[in-house]
Design a protein around this motif. Sequence first.
Motif, PDB file in Angstrom:
ATOM      1  N   PRO A  55       0.896  -1.165  -0.054  1.00 35.06           N
ATOM      2  CA  PRO A  55      -0.031   0.011   0.006  1.00 35.06           C
ATOM      3  C   PRO A  55       0.938   1.200  -0.020  1.00 35.06           C
ATOM      4  O   PRO A  55       1.847   1.371   0.653  1.00 35.06           O
ATOM      5  CB  PRO A  55      -0.950  -0.090   1.337  1.00 35.06           C
ATOM      6  N   LEU A  56       0.372   2.280  -0.520  1.00 34.62           N
ATOM      7  CA  LEU A  56       0.921   3.485  -0.670  1.00 34.62           C
ATOM      8  C   LEU A  56       0.179   4.478   0.078  1.00 34.62           C
ATOM      9  O   LEU A  56      -0.928   4.772   0.013  1.00 34.62           O
ATOM     10  CB  LEU A  56       1.157   4.027  -2.253  1.00 34.62           C
ATOM     11  N   ALA A  57       1.030   5.349   0.946  1.00 33.35           N
ATOM     12  CA  ALA A  57       0.607   6.194   2.019  1.00 33.35           C
ATOM     13  C   ALA A  57       1.181   7.588   1.318  1.00 33.35           C
ATOM     14  O   ALA A  57       2.442   7.546   0.826  1.00 33.35           O
ATOM     15  CB  ALA A  57       1.138   6.099   3.352  1.00 33.35           C
ATOM     16  N   ILE A  58       0.537   8.858   1.692  1.00 30.53           N
ATOM     17  CA  ILE A  58       1.154  10.173   1.134  1.00 30.53           C
ATOM     18  C   ILE A  58       1.096  10.910   2.136  1.00 30.53           C
ATOM     19  O   ILE A  58       0.219  11.197   3.194  1.00 30.53           O
ATOM     20  CB  ILE A  58       0.383  10.552   0.033  1.00 30.53           C
ATOM     21  N   MET A  59       2.424  11.696   2.482  1.00 27.25           N
ATOM     22  CA  MET A  59       2.467  12.899   3.201  1.00 27.25           C
ATOM     23  C   MET A  59       2.991  13.791   2.372  1.00 27.25           C
ATOM     24  O   MET A  59       3.927  13.940   1.752  1.00 27.25           O
ATOM     25  CB  MET A  59       3.390  12.471   4.389  1.00 27.25           C
ATOM     26  N   SER A  60       2.098  15.020   2.546  1.00 27.14           N
ATOM     27  CA  SER A  60       2.533  16.150   2.045  1.00 27.14           C
ATOM     28  C   SER A  60       3.575  17.104   2.396  1.00 27.14           C
ATOM     29  O   SER A  60       3.532  17.332   3.891  1.00 27.14           O
ATOM     30  CB  SER A  60       1.400  17.002   1.389  1.00 27.14           C
ATOM     31  N   THR A  61       4.556  17.401   1.705  1.00 33.08           N
ATOM     32  CA  THR A  61       5.634  18.350   2.255  1.00 33.08           C
ATOM     33  C   THR A  61       5.935  19.397   1.047  1.00 33.08           C
ATOM     34  O   THR A  61       5.682  19.073  -0.120  1.00 33.08           O
ATOM     35  CB  THR A  61       6.894  17.669   2.487  1.00 33.08           C
ATOM     36  N   SER A  62       6.291  20.569   1.348  1.00 29.76           N
ATOM     37  CA  SER A  62       6.557  21.486   0.406  1.00 29.76           C
ATOM     38  C   SER A  62       7.680  22.534   0.827  1.00 29.76           C
ATOM     39  O   SER A  62       7.444  22.971   2.028  1.00 29.76           O
ATOM     40  CB  SER A  62       5.225  22.266   0.096  1.00 29.76           C
TER      41      SER A  62
ATOM     42  N   ALA B 247       2.504  18.338   6.149  1.00 26.16           N
ATOM     43  CA  ALA B 247       1.283  17.796   6.822  1.00 26.16           C
ATOM     44  C   ALA B 247       1.069  17.273   7.921  1.00 26.16           C
ATOM     45  O   ALA B 247       2.108  16.619   8.478  1.00 26.16           O
ATOM     46  CB  ALA B 247       0.564  17.030   5.446  1.00 26.16           C
ATOM     47  N   HIS B 248       0.166  17.492   8.551  1.00 25.88           N
ATOM     48  CA  HIS B 248      -0.127  16.923   9.876  1.00 25.88           C
ATOM     49  C   HIS B 248      -0.818  15.588   9.894  1.00 25.88           C
ATOM     50  O   HIS B 248      -0.766  14.666  10.882  1.00 25.88           O
ATOM     51  CB  HIS B 248      -0.977  17.943  10.816  1.00 25.88           C
TER      52      HIS B 248
END
Length: 174
Positions: A58-65, A81-82
């Motif tokens: 499975p692929l989980a995603i955490m947003s960073t910028s 992201a929290h």
Amino acid sequence: MLTEDGRHLYVSYDEYHGLIEKLAIKIFQSDWEFDTILCLARGGMRPGDILSRVFDKPLAIMSTSSYRAGAGTEQGNLDIAHYITTPKGEIAGKVLLVDDLADSGLTMHAVIDQLRNNYKAITELRSAVIWTKSLSKFTPDYSVEYLPTNPWIHQPFEGYDSLRPEHLIKKWSV
């Protein structure tokens, strides 16, 4: 292709996908079993997606910028992201953290600190990137290319950073 001055690295789609496949081989040959891939959006999304398919995880995603200004060429403040988007409830177990590169290393250090402090269900965490620059203060567990001259990497999809819908309309108008 690295320019003669060592300041720019131009990567085609074929080269990019080949590097991700080489990263998959390195991970596989380590014999480490993991439960989930956590990619950092945006740079880790493409490698994370491919690795998720290759390993059937499975692929989980955490947003960073941090690279927003100058059509994505100027680093600013790091935002993380929290919350993590994951198909399996809370992220847990052995997690492979994926990004495209270890540039300064600040993003990976900050994300790992956040994961260790806020996601106690993660029992083991390893990291994988395509490129590691020599100036990085972070050493990933898995990496394909070490870049001693710290070039700016021109990834094949970066043209979309400055492309806008009106450009597409003009391009595709008959």
